[in-house]
Design a protein around this motif. Structure first.
Motif, PDB file in Angstrom:
ATOM      1  N   LYS A  99     -24.451  40.748 -29.057  1.00 47.59           N
ATOM      2  CA  LYS A  99     -25.869  40.462 -29.310  1.00 47.59           C
ATOM      3  C   LYS A  99     -25.974  39.624 -30.563  1.00 47.59           C
ATOM      4  O   LYS A  99     -25.355  39.935 -31.587  1.00 47.59           O
ATOM      5  CB  LYS A  99     -26.621  41.794 -29.499  1.00 47.59           C
ATOM      6  CG  LYS A  99     -28.080  41.666 -29.814  1.00 47.59           C
ATOM      7  CD  LYS A  99     -28.933  41.910 -28.585  1.00 47.59           C
ATOM      8  CE  LYS A  99     -30.334  41.360 -28.708  1.00 47.59           C
ATOM      9  NZ  LYS A  99     -30.449  39.923 -28.390  1.00 47.59           N
ATOM     10  N   GLN A 120     -23.241  39.372 -38.009  1.00 48.73           N
ATOM     11  CA  GLN A 120     -24.034  40.067 -36.990  1.00 48.73           C
ATOM     12  C   GLN A 120     -23.400  41.396 -36.566  1.00 48.73           C
ATOM     13  O   GLN A 120     -24.097  42.349 -36.248  1.00 48.73           O
ATOM     14  CB  GLN A 120     -24.188  39.140 -35.766  1.00 48.73           C
ATOM     15  CG  GLN A 120     -25.299  39.537 -34.817  1.00 48.73           C
ATOM     16  CD  GLN A 120     -26.676  39.078 -35.273  1.00 48.73           C
ATOM     17  OE1 GLN A 120     -26.821  37.973 -35.760  1.00 48.73           O
ATOM     18  NE2 GLN A 120     -27.674  39.925 -35.137  1.00 48.73           N
ATOM     19  N   ASN A 124     -25.725  44.580 -36.875  1.00 45.89           N
ATOM     20  CA  ASN A 124     -26.106  45.335 -35.684  1.00 45.89           C
ATOM     21  C   ASN A 124     -25.648  46.784 -35.798  1.00 45.89           C
ATOM     22  O   ASN A 124     -26.339  47.702 -35.369  1.00 45.89           O
ATOM     23  CB  ASN A 124     -25.539  44.668 -34.424  1.00 45.89           C
ATOM     24  CG  ASN A 124     -26.173  43.304 -34.172  1.00 45.89           C
ATOM     25  OD1 ASN A 124     -27.018  42.863 -34.947  1.00 45.89           O
ATOM     26  ND2 ASN A 124     -25.784  42.634 -33.111  1.00 45.89           N
ATOM     27  N   THR A 127     -28.118  48.945 -37.724  1.00 46.29           N
ATOM     28  CA  THR A 127     -29.364  49.364 -37.048  1.00 46.29           C
ATOM     29  C   THR A 127     -29.183  50.709 -36.354  1.00 46.29           C
ATOM     30  O   THR A 127     -30.161  51.365 -36.005  1.00 46.29           O
ATOM     31  CB  THR A 127     -29.812  48.359 -35.958  1.00 46.29           C
ATOM     32  OG1 THR A 127     -28.830  48.355 -34.908  1.00 46.29           O
ATOM     33  CG2 THR A 127     -30.003  46.962 -36.512  1.00 46.29           C
ATOM     34  N   ILE A 131     -25.264  47.977 -30.015  1.00 47.05           N
ATOM     35  CA  ILE A 131     -25.122  46.534 -29.793  1.00 47.05           C
ATOM     36  C   ILE A 131     -23.963  45.972 -30.625  1.00 47.05           C
ATOM     37  O   ILE A 131     -23.773  46.343 -31.781  1.00 47.05           O
ATOM     38  CB  ILE A 131     -26.436  45.755 -30.113  1.00 47.05           C
ATOM     39  CG1 ILE A 131     -27.117  46.279 -31.382  1.00 47.05           C
ATOM     40  CG2 ILE A 131     -27.394  45.792 -28.946  1.00 47.05           C
ATOM     41  CD1 ILE A 131     -28.433  45.602 -31.717  1.00 47.05           C
ATOM     42  N   GLY A 133     -21.659  42.288 -31.834  1.00 43.94           N
ATOM     43  CA  GLY A 133     -22.036  41.096 -32.591  1.00 43.94           C
ATOM     44  C   GLY A 133     -21.607  39.788 -31.941  1.00 43.94           C
ATOM     45  O   GLY A 133     -20.476  39.666 -31.463  1.00 43.94           O
ATOM     46  N   ALA A 387     -32.255  42.916 -40.731  1.00 37.99           N
ATOM     47  CA  ALA A 387     -31.839  43.535 -39.460  1.00 37.99           C
ATOM     48  C   ALA A 387     -33.020  43.921 -38.570  1.00 37.99           C
ATOM     49  O   ALA A 387     -32.825  44.330 -37.418  1.00 37.99           O
ATOM     50  CB  ALA A 387     -30.980  44.773 -39.745  1.00 37.99           C
ATOM     51  N   VAL A 390     -33.123  41.964 -35.085  1.00 43.84           N
ATOM     52  CA  VAL A 390     -32.231  42.417 -34.010  1.00 43.84           C
ATOM     53  C   VAL A 390     -32.604  43.833 -33.575  1.00 43.84           C
ATOM     54  O   VAL A 390     -32.440  44.191 -32.398  1.00 43.84           O
ATOM     55  CB  VAL A 390     -30.736  42.279 -34.410  1.00 43.84           C
ATOM     56  CG1 VAL A 390     -30.301  43.345 -35.398  1.00 43.84           C
ATOM     57  CG2 VAL A 390     -29.860  42.340 -33.174  1.00 43.84           C
ATOM     58  N   GLY A 394     -33.315  44.907 -29.852  1.00 45.12           N
ATOM     59  CA  GLY A 394     -32.743  46.094 -29.193  1.00 45.12           C
ATOM     60  C   GLY A 394     -33.848  46.865 -28.468  1.00 45.12           C
ATOM     61  O   GLY A 394     -33.671  47.320 -27.337  1.00 45.12           O
TER      62      GLY A 394
END
Ligand code: NDP
Length: 460
Positions: A99, A120, A124, A127, A131, A133, A387, A390, A394
Motif C-alpha cells: 500500500k 511507507q 503503515n 497505523t 497494510i 509498504g 500517517a 494512509v 485503510g
C-alpha cells in the motif's frame, strides 16, 4: 549487513551498500541511514533483531520485494506520441497487501520511489492496520496538460500497472500530482480491463467508492498528531499561535484548514515557484480557488491581497527558503522531500520555533533534523505525523470490502484516535529506549519492531 551495533558500523555498512548501487538512490540512502541509526538502541538491547546473520532482518527490510518498471506511451492533444517511465516499488508485505501512493512529477525516478516505499513500510506499520509498504509513479508532469491528456496518460499507465495490483495484492493511492481526478481515470481503466469493480485504489472520488475524509486526512492528521505531541511534551497548545506551512497542495491545504479550526494562525504557504506570507492569516477560500480550481501560481494570491508578501524561489540562490524565516510557534513542511535545510533549521531555532511536524515525506535534510533535535525542537517525523492519509485509505479499503459508507464524523473520530494512538506509541517507545522526547527514534523503533516481528514469524 552483520552485527550493526553502533553508529560507526551502521555508517560503514551503508557506505558499502552505496558503492554497490546507483547514484539516483541518494534519497533512499538518506532515509535508510536515518532509520538504521535511530534503531541502534533497539538493536543493542534486543539481540533477536541484532543477530542479522541468522534472520538477515535489516538486509531483507532494505531490499524491495520487487521493482516494476515499464514504458508508458500516450498520445497528446496534437496526436503526437509521448513516452514516459512508469514504476511500482513493492517493498514489503509482511503486515498486509502492499500500500502506498503514486507520484506523477518530472523528478520521479527509482531512487525517489525506493525512499518513499521504504518510509511507507514503517508508516503503515505505525497505523496498526494490516497494510504493507509500496510506492509508484511516473516522471510524467501533469502541469499544463489538458484533462484529456491526463486521462490518456492514466489509461496507458494502468494498462501496464493492472497486472501487478489487486485489493489483496497491492492497493495504490495518490501522492504529488495524483489526486481524485487522476485516481478516477486510473480506476476507470482498471475496471475496463478487468471487468471488476473492486477496491483496488484508494483516494477515489466519494460517489464511486471513495471514503469521506480521505482528501482531508493527511493534513488533519498532522495537526491532530501535533496537538497530542505538544500536550505530551507539556507545551502550550496551538490556539492563537502563529504557524508556518509550506506547500499548497492536498496536505498543506488541509493542514491550514485544521489549524484554523483549532484557532491557530497559519500565515504562509508555498509552491514550487515561491512563498506567500500573509500576517493576518492565509485566506483559505482564495487559496483553494487558485490551487484546486484554476491550478495557478501563488503569485496570483498577492494580486488579490496586496498586503501579503510573495517571495519567488529565485531570491534564495544560496539555499534556504523564505517560508522558514517567518517567526512561528510551530512549522509544518508539507510540500516535498528535503525542503527544510540546515540553514532553515537554524532560522527556526533562532526565531524560537517550538515544534516542527512533517506533513511531507522526509521534508527535513539529515543536517536539519540533527539541528532541530539538538536544540530541543519537538520534531514529529513524517512517517508518524502524516500517517493519517494512509490510515483513512485503510478505512476506505474496509468500507469497500464491506460495501459500506461511514460518515464524516465517524471517520474523523477514527482518524483522531489513530493519530493520538500513534503519537502515544512513538512517545512511549522513545522513552523505553532512553531517548525521551525524540519522536524520530520512537517512530523508527516502533514501526521497525512491528514489521520485523511479522517478518520473523512468517519465516524466510
Ligand atoms: P500535491 O501535489 O497536492 O502538492 C504538492 C505541493 O508541494 C504543491 O504545492 C507543489 O507546488 C509543492 N512541490 C512539489 N514538488 C516541489 C518541489 N520540488 N519544490 C517545491 N515545491 C514542490 O501533493 P501532496 O500535498 O499530496 O503531497 C505533499 C507531500 O506530502 C509529499 O511529500 C507527499 O509524499 C506527502 N504525503 C502526501 C499524502 C497524501 O495523502 N496526499 C500522504 C502522506 C504524505 P507546485 O504546485 O508548484 O508543484
Amino acid at each position: 549487513m552483520k552485527n550493526v551495533t553502533n553508529a560507526a558500523e551502521a555508517k560503514r555498512e551503508i557506505a558499502k551498500l552505496k558503492n554497490h548501487n546507483c547514484a539516483e538512490d541518494d534519497v533512499f540512502f538518506q532515509a535508510m541511514e536515518e532509520v538504521l541509526l535511530s534503531i541502534l538502541p533497539l538493536l543493542n538491547s534486543d539481540k533477536i533483531y541484532d543477530k542479522n546473520e541468522k534472520n538477515a532482518i535489516i538486509q531483507r527490510l532494505i531490499t524491495p520485494d520487487r521493482v516494476i518498471k515499464f514504458k508508458v506511451t500516450w498520445l497528446d492533444d496534437n496526436n503526437v506520441a509521448q513516452v514516459n517511465r512508469g514504476y511500482r516499488v513493492q517493498f514489503n508485505n509482511a503486515l498486509g497487501p502492499y500500500k502506498g501512493g503514486l507520484r506523477f512529477h518530472p523528478s520521479v525516478n527509482e531512487g525517489i520511489l525506493k525512499f518513499l516505499g521504504f518510509e511507507q513500510i514503517l508508516k503503515n506499520a505505525l497505523t496498526g492496520l494490516p497494510i504493507g509498504g509500496a510506492k509508484g509513479g511516473s516522471d510524467f508532469d501533469p502541469k499544463g496538460k489538458s484533462d484529456f491528456e491526463i486521462m490518456k496518460f492514466c489509461a496507458s499507465f494502468m494498462r501496464e500497472l493492472h497486472k501487478y495490483i489487486g485489493p489483496r495484492m497491492d492497493v495504490p493511492a495518490g501522492d504529488i500530482g495524483v489526486g481524485g481526478r487522476e485516481i478516477g481515470y486510473l480506476f476507470g481503466e482498471y475496471k475496463k480491463i478487468t471487468s471488476t469493480f473492486e477496491g483496488v485504489l484508494t483516494g477515489k472520488p466519494f460517489f464511486f467508492g471513495g471514503s469521506l475524509l480521505r482528501p482531508e486526512a493527511t493534513g488533519y492528521g498532522v495537526i491532530y498528531f501535533t496537538r497530542k505531541m505538544l500536550e505530551l511534551e507539556g507545551k502550550e497548545s496551538l490556539r492563537d499561535k502563529v504557524c508556518t506551512v509550506s506547500g499548497s497542495g492536498n496536505v498543506a491545504l488541509h493542514a491550514i484548514e485544521k489549524l484554523q479550526h483549532l484557532g491557530a494562525i497559519p500565515v504562509s504557504c508555498t509552491d514550487s515557484k515561491g512563498t506567500i506570507y500573509d500576517a493576518r492569516g492565509v485566506d483559505l477560500v482564495l487559496l483553494k480557488e487558485l490551487k484546486l480550481t484554476h491550478r495557478v501560481s501563488l503569485e496570483e494570491y498577492a494580486k488579490t491581497h496586496p498586503e501579503s508578501t510573495y517571495t519567488p524561489v529565485s531570491k534564495y540562490p544560496e539555499g534556504g527558503h523564505a517560508v522558514w524565516e517567518i517567526p512561528c510557534y510551530a512549522a509544518f513542511p508539507c510540500a516535498t522531500q528535503n525542503e527544510l535545510t540546515a540553514i532553515d533549521a537554524e532560522k527556526l531555532v533562532k526565531n524560537g520555533c517550538m515544534a516542527v511536524a512533517e506533513g511531507a515525506n522526509m521534508p527535513s535534510t539529515t543536517e536539519a533534523v540533527a539541528i532541530m533535535l539538538k536544540k530541543n525542537i519537538c520534531l514529529a517525523p513524517g512517517k508518524a505525523a502524516n500517517a493519517g492519509g494512509v490510515a483513512v485509505s485503510g478505512f476506505e479499503m474496509s468500507q469497500n470490502a464491506a460495501m459500506q459508507k461511514w460518515s464524516f464524523e465517524e471517520l474523523d473520530e477514527k482518524l483522531k484516535a489513530t493519530m493520538e494512538d500513534i503519537c502515544e506509541t512513538v512517545s512511549s517507545t522513545a522513552k523505553e529506549y532512553g531517548a525521551s522526547g525524540n519522536y524520530v527514534v520512537g517512530a523508527n523503533i516502533a514501526g521497525f519492531k512491528r514489521v520485523a516481528d511479522a517478518m520473523m514469524a512468517e519465516g524466510v
